[in-house]
Design a protein around this motif. Structure first.
Motif, PDB file in Angstrom:
ATOM      1  N   ASP A 111      -8.809  13.391   9.329  1.00 53.13           N
ATOM      2  CA  ASP A 111      -7.872  12.293   9.067  1.00 53.13           C
ATOM      3  C   ASP A 111      -8.029  11.767   7.645  1.00 53.13           C
ATOM      4  OD1 ASP A 111      -7.118  12.584  11.720  1.00 53.13           O
ATOM      5  OD2 ASP A 111      -8.258  10.833  12.411  1.00 53.13           O
ATOM      6  N   LEU A 112      -9.270  11.604   7.209  1.00 55.90           N
ATOM      7  CA  LEU A 112      -9.523  11.111   5.853  1.00 55.90           C
ATOM      8  C   LEU A 112      -9.035  12.095   4.799  1.00 55.90           C
ATOM      9  CD1 LEU A 112     -13.071   9.574   6.333  1.00 55.90           C
ATOM     10  CD2 LEU A 112     -10.918   8.340   6.010  1.00 55.90           C
ATOM     11  N   MET A 113      -9.196  13.374   5.054  1.00 54.91           N
ATOM     12  CA  MET A 113      -8.709  14.388   4.116  1.00 54.91           C
ATOM     13  C   MET A 113      -7.180  14.386   4.056  1.00 54.91           C
ATOM     14  SD  MET A 113     -11.295  15.707   2.631  1.00 54.91           S
ATOM     15  CE  MET A 113     -11.946  14.041   2.738  1.00 54.91           C
ATOM     16  N   ALA A 114      -6.530  14.139   5.185  1.00 55.07           N
ATOM     17  CA  ALA A 114      -5.066  14.046   5.211  1.00 55.07           C
ATOM     18  C   ALA A 114      -4.591  12.849   4.391  1.00 55.07           C
ATOM     19  CB  ALA A 114      -4.567  13.936   6.645  1.00 55.07           C
ATOM     20  N   VAL A 115      -5.308  11.735   4.492  1.00 57.09           N
ATOM     21  CA  VAL A 115      -4.964  10.548   3.697  1.00 57.09           C
ATOM     22  C   VAL A 115      -5.152  10.858   2.220  1.00 57.09           C
ATOM     23  CG1 VAL A 115      -5.670   8.185   3.135  1.00 57.09           C
ATOM     24  CG2 VAL A 115      -5.427   8.874   5.522  1.00 57.09           C
ATOM     25  N   ARG A 116      -6.247  11.513   1.871  1.00 63.94           N
ATOM     26  CA  ARG A 116      -6.492  11.856   0.471  1.00 63.94           C
ATOM     27  C   ARG A 116      -5.398  12.779  -0.071  1.00 63.94           C
ATOM     28  NH1 ARG A 116     -11.707  15.128  -1.617  1.00 63.94           N
ATOM     29  NH2 ARG A 116     -10.424  16.869  -0.972  1.00 63.94           N
ATOM     30  N   GLU A 117      -5.008  13.760   0.719  1.00 65.48           N
ATOM     31  CA  GLU A 117      -3.932  14.669   0.303  1.00 65.48           C
ATOM     32  C   GLU A 117      -2.633  13.916   0.068  1.00 65.48           C
ATOM     33  OE1 GLU A 117      -2.970  18.253   2.484  1.00 65.48           O
ATOM     34  OE2 GLU A 117      -5.127  18.588   2.836  1.00 65.48           O
ATOM     35  N   ARG A 118      -2.350  13.006   0.961  1.00 68.53           N
ATOM     36  CA  ARG A 118      -1.105  12.222   0.858  1.00 68.53           C
ATOM     37  C   ARG A 118      -1.107  11.376  -0.414  1.00 68.53           C
ATOM     38  NH1 ARG A 118       2.692  11.587   5.236  1.00 68.53           N
ATOM     39  NH2 ARG A 118       4.294  10.229   4.455  1.00 68.53           N
ATOM     40  N   LEU A 119      -2.253  10.793  -0.736  1.00 65.97           N
ATOM     41  CA  LEU A 119      -2.377   9.960  -1.933  1.00 65.97           C
ATOM     42  C   LEU A 119      -2.310  10.784  -3.222  1.00 65.97           C
ATOM     43  CD1 LEU A 119      -5.102   7.416  -0.853  1.00 65.97           C
ATOM     44  CD2 LEU A 119      -2.705   6.922  -1.345  1.00 65.97           C
ATOM     45  N   ASN A 120      -2.832  11.989  -3.166  1.00 71.36           N
ATOM     46  CA  ASN A 120      -2.848  12.850  -4.359  1.00 71.36           C
ATOM     47  C   ASN A 120      -1.526  13.586  -4.576  1.00 71.36           C
ATOM     48  OD1 ASN A 120      -5.439  12.110  -5.043  1.00 71.36           O
ATOM     49  ND2 ASN A 120      -6.383  13.788  -3.933  1.00 71.36           N
TER      50      ASN A 120
ATOM     51  N   PRO B 204       0.821  -1.217   0.000  1.00 72.45           N
ATOM     52  CA  PRO B 204       0.000   0.000   0.000  1.00 72.45           C
ATOM     53  C   PRO B 204       0.851   1.263   0.000  1.00 72.45           C
ATOM     54  CG  PRO B 204       0.085  -0.938   2.190  1.00 72.45           C
ATOM     55  CD  PRO B 204       0.789  -1.908   1.279  1.00 72.45           C
ATOM     56  N   LYS B 205       0.318   2.313  -0.609  1.00 75.30           N
ATOM     57  CA  LYS B 205       0.988   3.614  -0.587  1.00 75.30           C
ATOM     58  C   LYS B 205       0.771   4.283   0.762  1.00 75.30           C
ATOM     59  CE  LYS B 205       0.345   4.377  -5.504  1.00 75.30           C
ATOM     60  NZ  LYS B 205      -0.334   5.168  -6.506  1.00 75.30           N
ATOM     61  N   VAL B 206      -0.402   4.037   1.348  1.00 75.93           N
ATOM     62  CA  VAL B 206      -0.807   4.610   2.628  1.00 75.93           C
ATOM     63  C   VAL B 206      -1.722   3.601   3.313  1.00 75.93           C
ATOM     64  CG1 VAL B 206      -2.245   6.404   3.671  1.00 75.93           C
ATOM     65  CG2 VAL B 206      -0.684   7.007   1.857  1.00 75.93           C
TER      66      VAL B 206
ATOM     67  N   ARG C  28      -4.183   9.237  16.746  1.00 77.90           N
ATOM     68  CA  ARG C  28      -4.892   9.745  15.580  1.00 77.90           C
ATOM     69  C   ARG C  28      -4.433  11.162  15.216  1.00 77.90           C
ATOM     70  NH1 ARG C  28      -7.440  14.040  16.178  1.00 77.90           N
ATOM     71  NH2 ARG C  28      -7.800  13.986  13.951  1.00 77.90           N
ATOM     72  N   GLY C  29      -4.580  11.460  13.941  1.00 77.97           N
ATOM     73  CA  GLY C  29      -4.308  12.810  13.480  1.00 77.97           C
ATOM     74  C   GLY C  29      -2.861  13.114  13.151  1.00 77.97           C
ATOM     75  N   ARG C  30      -1.985  12.138  13.276  1.00 74.63           N
ATOM     76  CA  ARG C  30      -0.589  12.380  12.921  1.00 74.63           C
ATOM     77  C   ARG C  30      -0.069  11.201  12.112  1.00 74.63           C
ATOM     78  NH1 ARG C  30       2.981  10.223  17.391  1.00 74.63           N
ATOM     79  NH2 ARG C  30       1.539   9.375  18.924  1.00 74.63           N
ATOM     80  N   TRP C  31       0.844  11.506  11.230  1.00 76.48           N
ATOM     81  CA  TRP C  31       1.413  10.461  10.387  1.00 76.48           C
ATOM     82  C   TRP C  31       2.424   9.643  11.176  1.00 76.48           C
ATOM     83  CZ3 TRP C  31      -0.721   8.827   6.186  1.00 76.48           C
ATOM     84  CH2 TRP C  31      -1.561   9.684   5.487  1.00 76.48           C
ATOM     85  N   LEU C  32       2.263   8.346  11.061  1.00 77.79           N
ATOM     86  CA  LEU C  32       3.179   7.389  11.660  1.00 77.79           C
ATOM     87  C   LEU C  32       3.731   6.545  10.520  1.00 77.79           C
ATOM     88  CD1 LEU C  32       0.706   6.480  14.509  1.00 77.79           C
ATOM     89  CD2 LEU C  32       2.707   7.947  14.736  1.00 77.79           C
ATOM     90  N   GLU C  33       4.549   5.572  10.848  1.00 77.35           N
ATOM     91  CA  GLU C  33       5.110   4.730   9.791  1.00 77.35           C
ATOM     92  C   GLU C  33       5.155   3.279  10.249  1.00 77.35           C
ATOM     93  OE1 GLU C  33       9.403   4.481   7.917  1.00 77.35           O
ATOM     94  OE2 GLU C  33       8.410   6.385   7.432  1.00 77.35           O
ATOM     95  N   TRP C  34       4.857   2.390   9.321  1.00 77.99           N
ATOM     96  CA  TRP C  34       4.978   0.955   9.567  1.00 77.99           C
ATOM     97  C   TRP C  34       5.754   0.358   8.403  1.00 77.99           C
ATOM     98  CZ3 TRP C  34       3.344  -3.503   6.987  1.00 77.99           C
ATOM     99  CH2 TRP C  34       3.495  -4.688   7.710  1.00 77.99           C
ATOM    100  N   ARG C  35       6.965  -0.078   8.674  1.00 74.60           N
ATOM    101  CA  ARG C  35       7.830  -0.696   7.669  1.00 74.60           C
ATOM    102  C   ARG C  35       7.916   0.138   6.388  1.00 74.60           C
ATOM    103  NH1 ARG C  35       6.790  -7.204   8.331  1.00 74.60           N
ATOM    104  NH2 ARG C  35       7.045  -7.209  10.579  1.00 74.60           N
ATOM    105  N   GLY C  36       8.075   1.425   6.558  1.00 77.63           N
ATOM    106  CA  GLY C  36       8.237   2.319   5.425  1.00 77.63           C
ATOM    107  C   GLY C  36       6.951   2.818   4.799  1.00 77.63           C
ATOM    108  N   VAL C  37       5.821   2.364   5.299  1.00 73.64           N
ATOM    109  CA  VAL C  37       4.523   2.774   4.761  1.00 73.64           C
ATOM    110  C   VAL C  37       3.922   3.852   5.669  1.00 73.64           C
ATOM    111  CG1 VAL C  37       2.192   2.012   4.158  1.00 73.64           C
ATOM    112  CG2 VAL C  37       4.129   0.471   3.805  1.00 73.64           C
ATOM    113  N   PRO C  38       3.511   4.991   5.108  1.00 78.36           N
ATOM    114  CA  PRO C  38       2.851   6.006   5.929  1.00 78.36           C
ATOM    115  C   PRO C  38       1.524   5.472   6.479  1.00 78.36           C
ATOM    116  CG  PRO C  38       3.389   6.875   3.749  1.00 78.36           C
ATOM    117  CD  PRO C  38       3.642   5.404   3.722  1.00 78.36           C
ATOM    118  N   VAL C  39       1.291   5.737   7.753  1.00 79.44           N
ATOM    119  CA  VAL C  39       0.116   5.212   8.444  1.00 79.44           C
ATOM    120  C   VAL C  39      -0.602   6.347   9.167  1.00 79.44           C
ATOM    121  CG1 VAL C  39      -0.611   3.711  10.340  1.00 79.44           C
ATOM    122  CG2 VAL C  39       1.162   2.951   8.792  1.00 79.44           C
TER     123      VAL C  39
END
Length: 80
Positions: free
Chosen positions: A70-79, A12-14, A37-48
């Motif tokens: 949170d959902l808008m942050a994920v969408r921004e990250r993907l775009n 996964p990208k995110v 919640r509300g902050r970017w974390l990482e799991w094995r190189g994948v943004p979470v």
């Protein structure tokens, strides 16, 4: 290990972790979902991004705004 391998194969990208159980399990932490919640974390190189479980929104409607952010942050990250 089974779940970890499936995630690695999906590449996964995110990832959006919904609820405390998924966040604590995958991130191997004891922190509560409110702190995670509300902050970017990482799991094995994948943004979470961890967020509240939908059941929590049914119990407390004031959390909907946080989940939406949170959902808008994920969408921004993907775009990008």
């Amino acid at each position: 290990p089974f779940l970890h391998r499936h995630i690695e194969l999906a590449a996964p990208k995110v990832m959006l972790l919904v609820g405390a159980t998924s966040a604590r399990t995958l991130l191997a932490t004891g922190e509560g979902i409110t702190r995670l919640r509300g902050r970017w974390l990482e799991w094995r190189g994948v943004p979470v991004m961890a967020t509240f479980h939908p059941a929590a929104l049914l119990r407390d409607g004031t959390k909907k705004r946080d989940v939406w952010a949170d959902l808008m942050a994920v969408r921004e990250r993907l775009n990008g």
